[in-house]
Design a protein around this motif. Structure first.
Motif, PDB file in Angstrom:
ATOM      1  N   ARG A 122       0.800  -1.255  -0.048  1.00 29.19           N
ATOM      2  CA  ARG A 122      -0.028  -0.115   0.103  1.00 29.19           C
ATOM      3  C   ARG A 122       0.861   1.428   0.122  1.00 29.19           C
ATOM      4  O   ARG A 122       0.732   2.351  -0.667  1.00 29.19           O
ATOM      5  CB  ARG A 122      -0.755  -0.103   1.005  1.00 29.19           C
ATOM      6  N   GLY A 157      -5.382 -13.059  -0.179  1.00 29.61           N
ATOM      7  CA  GLY A 157      -6.048 -12.033  -0.122  1.00 29.61           C
ATOM      8  C   GLY A 157      -5.562 -10.801  -0.179  1.00 29.61           C
ATOM      9  O   GLY A 157      -5.858  -9.810  -0.913  1.00 29.61           O
ATOM     10  N   ALA A 158      -4.342 -10.762   0.166  1.00 32.65           N
ATOM     11  CA  ALA A 158      -3.258  -9.494   0.222  1.00 32.65           C
ATOM     12  C   ALA A 158      -3.093  -9.166  -1.169  1.00 32.65           C
ATOM     13  O   ALA A 158      -2.929  -8.073  -1.566  1.00 32.65           O
ATOM     14  CB  ALA A 158      -2.408  -9.304   1.410  1.00 32.65           C
ATOM     15  N   GLU A 161      -5.888  -8.140  -3.290  1.00 27.90           N
ATOM     16  CA  GLU A 161      -6.394  -6.862  -2.997  1.00 27.90           C
ATOM     17  C   GLU A 161      -5.288  -5.676  -3.400  1.00 27.90           C
ATOM     18  O   GLU A 161      -5.799  -4.696  -4.106  1.00 27.90           O
ATOM     19  CB  GLU A 161      -6.414  -6.470  -1.267  1.00 27.90           C
ATOM     20  N   ARG A 164      -5.741  -5.340  -7.358  1.00 29.11           N
ATOM     21  CA  ARG A 164      -6.967  -4.552  -7.598  1.00 29.11           C
ATOM     22  C   ARG A 164      -7.021  -3.122  -7.483  1.00 29.11           C
ATOM     23  O   ARG A 164      -7.211  -2.249  -8.075  1.00 29.11           O
ATOM     24  CB  ARG A 164      -8.120  -5.015  -6.811  1.00 29.11           C
ATOM     25  N   LEU A 165      -6.249  -2.761  -6.105  1.00 23.92           N
ATOM     26  CA  LEU A 165      -5.770  -1.278  -5.883  1.00 23.92           C
ATOM     27  C   LEU A 165      -4.986  -0.833  -6.953  1.00 23.92           C
ATOM     28  O   LEU A 165      -5.128   0.507  -7.267  1.00 23.92           O
ATOM     29  CB  LEU A 165      -5.280  -1.184  -4.591  1.00 23.92           C
TER      30      LEU A 165
END
Length: 632
Positions: A122, A157-158, A161, A164-165
Motif C-alpha cells: 500500500r 487475499g493481500a 487486494e 485490484r488497488l
C-alpha cells in the motif's frame, strides 16, 4: 589519451571506440584508431599531416568521412542541448520497487510478515506518483517459511487486494516471491560456497495470480536445485523463474556454462552484494572472473542458446539502443526495502546499517535521510562526471559505496577501475554478438509472460503448413541487399516515401535500425531457408494498417501451402497489432501476388492511379483489402 571525446580501448588485441554520451560503440582498424587520436579536435588537413607516412591520405580522409557521417546521424559527438541537460538532472520521483525481506533474527510470525507485506504494498502504491509499472518483492529466509506464506489465505487475499488497488489507480503491479537457497546450493558441486536465491515473478499485467497458482508454487520440492528448471517451465504461464547468484569469492569461473547446462534460462549475478559482505574482496580478480563468465555467455548465444544472464543482457540492450543511464541505483528514491517487522531502509543492501535506518511502516519515515539520496548518481558525483563510463555505469550501487568508503555518494577508485574494465569487456562482447546477428531485444525479453500477441506467433501458427516466420536480424542484411537492389516489387518500391533507394549501405542500415512503427519478418520454409518477407505498419486511422508481402520465387505465390497458410498468418498478424483490416499493394507485373491475395480472401479494393514512379514513368498500383473475421 586523456580528454578524448571518444573513449578508445583495447580488449584481447581488438580495438574499440565508444561515445560516453550516446553509448554508441564500434570496432576500429589501425587507421581509425590513429585518426581518433586527433579527431575531432584537429582539422582534416592537420590530421592528414600528422598521420602522413603512416596511412595513405585517401584512407585517412575516408575514415574521417565515416566519422562525420556518424556525427551527422547523431550517433557520436553530440553536444546536448541546454534543455536536454536540464532534463538529465530532473529527478524521476515516485516509488516503483518495494522489497520485503525476512530477517531470521527478528523471528517474525508468518501472519505478521504478510501484514507487513500488505502495508509495504500500500505504501508502494501511495508513493508511486507517476510510476506505472510497479513491483513488490517478497524474499524469505528459507524455503519452509516461503511455502507457508504462499499457501496462506492471508497472502492470497493481500495479493489480490493490492493488484485490484493498482488497477484502480491505473498501474500494473508485478509480484515477486523468493527464498534463500544457499543451504541447497551447498549440496551442488558448482554452486557450493555461493549465495543463491530462487524467485518467481508474476506477469505484472494487472491480473493477480489465483490462489491455486500460489499453492502450486508452495508445493514445489526445494531440496534439489537441479530439479528447479523443470518446475520453472511448469509454471511459466503465470510466473517467470529466476535464479540469483551472489558469488562467495573472487573466482566463480564456469558458472554461466554450468547453469545453462542445468537448464536455467534466467540467471542474475548479484555483483554488488559480495563487495558489501566480503570487505577483503579484490575487485580486479572478481572482474576477471565476471568477464570469463561474460565470454562463456557470448559463446552460448553464438551457438543459438537463448538465455538471459544479468547484468550482461541489460547492458547489451542498453548499448544496442544507445540509451545512457546516469543513475542506475534506485535506492531511497524509486525503491525501498522493509524488514519483516516493518523497519524501512533505502534498499536491501542497507539493512543492518543503523545510520541508514529510515523509520518504520508502523511509525514514521525519516524523510530527511531519504532525501539525501536524491542527489546520488553519476551526474552529481565529481569522479563520475570525469569518467567515460558514466552513461553505462550510472554511478554504481550506493550501498556498495557506503560499505567501501563510508559514504554512499563517494565511490571507491579501486572498484571504479575494475568496473570500467568490466564495461570495456562487455562492449567488446556486444560488438562480437552484434556482428553475428544476435537480437538483443528478443534476448532481453524472451522470458516475459503474457506478452501482447505479435507477428512472432506466426511462426507457431504456420509450422504445420510448411511456412514459418521470424523477426529480421542484423545478420540478414546481406540477404536483404541481394533481394532488394533493382527489385521492382511493390514491397520495395511502393512505400510511404514513394521510392526506396537500393544502395547496399542504405539497406544494411535499414536492417540494423528497423523502424519502431513497422514490423518486418522473414518468411522461411520449414527447413529454415528464406523464401520471402512480410511487413505490417499501422495507419493513422484506428484499426487500419498496411501489409506488404513479397516471395522471392514467383511460383510460390501459386503454391497451395502458401495460400492456405496466408489467412492463418494474417489473423495472427492483425490481432497482434490491434488491427481489424489491412491494405496490401500489388505493383505492375505482380499478377502472381494479386492471384495469391485473391485466393487467400483479399478483395480488390481499387487502384491507385499513377501512384508509383518507376523507370522514368508513373504506374498504377492495385490495392487489396483484407478484414479479419471474428472466427479468424
Amino acid at each position: 589519451m586523456t580528454g578524448e571525446r571518444l573513449h578508445r580501448f583495447e580488449v584481447d588485441g581488438t580495438r574499440y571506440a565508444l561515445d560516453p554520451e550516446t553509448c554508441f560503440c564500434f570496432e576500429c582498424d589501425e587507421a581509425s584508431w590513429d585518426v581518433l587520436g586527433h579527431y575531432p579536435t584537429e582539422t582534416v588537413n592537420r590530421i592528414c599531416h600528422l598521420l602522413e607516412g603512416r596511412h595513405p591520405r585517401t584512407e585517412v580522409e575516408e575514415v574521417i568521412g565515416e566519422l562525420e557521417w556518424l556525427r551527422s546521424t547523431k550517433s557520436i559527438l553530440q553536444t546536448p542541448r541546454q534543455e536536454e541537460l536540464a532534463r538529465r538532472f530532473e529527478l524521476e520521483t515516485g516509488l516503483r520497487e518495494m522489497t520485503v525481506l525476512e530477517i531470521p533474527a527478528e523471528g517474525v510470525p508468518d501472519g505478521v510478515f504478510v501484514e507487513t507485506a500488505a502495508m509495504a504494498g500500500r505504501l508502494l502504491l501511495a508513493r508511486s506518483e507517476r510510476q506505472r509499472a510497479l513491483r513488490l518483492d517478497l524474499r524469505m529466509a528459507g524455503a519452509e517459511s516461503w511455502r507457508r506464506v504462499l499457501a496462506s489465505d492471508a497472502w492470497h487475499g493481500a495479493a489480490g487486494e493490492l493488484c485490484r488497488l493498482a488497477n484502480q489507480s491505473g498501474k500494473k503491479l508485478s509480484l515477486s516471491t523468493g527464498f534463500d537457497a544457499s543451504e541447497q546450493a551447498a549440496r551442488s558441486k558448482f554452486l557450493a560456497g555461493h549465495g543463491v536465491e530462487v524467485s518467481f515473478v508474476s506477469a505484472g499485467d494487472g491480473a493477480p495470480p489465483p490462489a491455486e497458482a500460489w499453492r502450486k508454487l508452495a508445493a514445489v520440492k526445494t531440496d534439489r536445485l537441479d530439479k528447479m528448471p523443470g518446475f520453472f517451465d511448469s509454471v511459466s504461464d503465470i510466473f517467470a523463474g529466476r535464479l540469483t547468484v551472489r558469488p562467495g569469492g573472487d573466482n566463480f569461473d564456469g558458472m554461466v556454462a554450468a547453469l545453462e547446462k542445468a537448464g536455467f534460462a534466467w540467471v542474475e549475478f548479484d555483483t554488488d552484494a559480495p563487495f558489501i559482505t566480503l570487505p577483503g574482496l579484490d575487485p580486479e580478480r572478481f572482474t576477471d572472473s565476471l568477464l570469463r563468465n561474460a565470454s562463456d555467455y557470448a559463446e552460448l548465444l553464438l551457438k543459438g542458446r537463448l538465455l538471459r544472464v544479468e547484468p550482461f543482457a541489460s547492458l547489451f540492450l542498453q548499448i544496442y539502443h544507445g540509451e545512457p543511464k546516469f543513475r542506475r541505483d534506485p535506492a531511497g528514491v524509486n525503491a525501498l526495502a522493509v524488514t519483516g517487522s516493518g523497519g524501512v531502509f533505502p534498499g536491501p543492501h542497507f539493512m543492518g546499517i543503523p545510520a541508514c535506518h529510515a523509520g518504520s511502516l508502523r511509525g514514521n519515515l525519516d524523510a530527511d535521510l531519504l532525501r539525501r539520496f536524491n542527489d546520488a548518481g553519476a551526474l552529481t558525483t565529481p569522479a563520475c562526471l570525469r569518467c567515460w563510463a558514466r552513461g553505462l555505469c550510472g554511478g554504481g550501487d550506493t550501498a556498495l559505496h557506503q560499505a567501501r568508503t563510508g559514504d554512499f555518494r563517494v565511490p571507491d577508485p579501486v572498484w571504479c577501475g575494475a568496473r570500467r574494465r568490466g564495461i570495456e569487456g562487455a562492449v567488446a562482447a556486444f560488438n562480437r554478438l552484434s556482428g553475428a546477428g544476435v537480437n538483443f531485444t528478443r534476448l532481453h525479453g524472451n522470458l516475459s509472460r503474457r506478452a501482447r500477441p505479435s507477428l512472432w506467433t506466426m511462426a507457431r501458427a504456420a509450422v504445420q503448413l510448411r511456412i514459418s516466420a521470424r523477426p529480421l536480424e542484423e545478420a540478414d542484411a546481406p540477404l536483404l541487399v541481394r533481394w532488394e537492389n533493382w527489385n521492382d516489387a511493390a514491397y520495395f518500391t511502393f512505400t510511404e516515401g514513394g521510392m526506396l533507394l537500393g544502395a547496399r549501405y542504405d539497406r544494411e542500415m535499414d536492417a540494423l535500425h528497423p523502424s519502431p512503427v513497422a514490423q518486418e519478418l522473414l518468411l522461411t520454409r520449414r527447413d529454415g531457408r528464406p523464401m520471402g518477407l512480410v511487413r505490417v505498419k499501422p495507419d493513422l486511422l484506428p484499426g487500419l494498417g498496411w501489409l506488404w508481402l513479397y516471395l522471392r520465387k514467383e511460383e510460390d505465390y501459386a503454391a497451395g501451402a502458401v495460400r492456405s497458410s496466408l489467412r492463418m498468418l494474417l489473423g495472427e498478424a492483425l490481432r497482434g497489432r490491434g488491427l481489424r483490416r489491412v491494405i496490401t499493394p500489388a505493383g505492375p507485373g505482380e499478377d502472381a501476388l494479386a492471384g495469391c491475395l485473391a485466393a487467400a480472401g483479399f478483395i480488390h479494393a481499387g487502384t491507385a492511379r499513377g501512384a508509383l514512379f518507376l523507370h522514368g514513368k508513373y504506374h498504377d498500383v492495385r490495392l487489396f483489402a483484407y478484414e479479419i473475421a471474428e472466427t479468424d
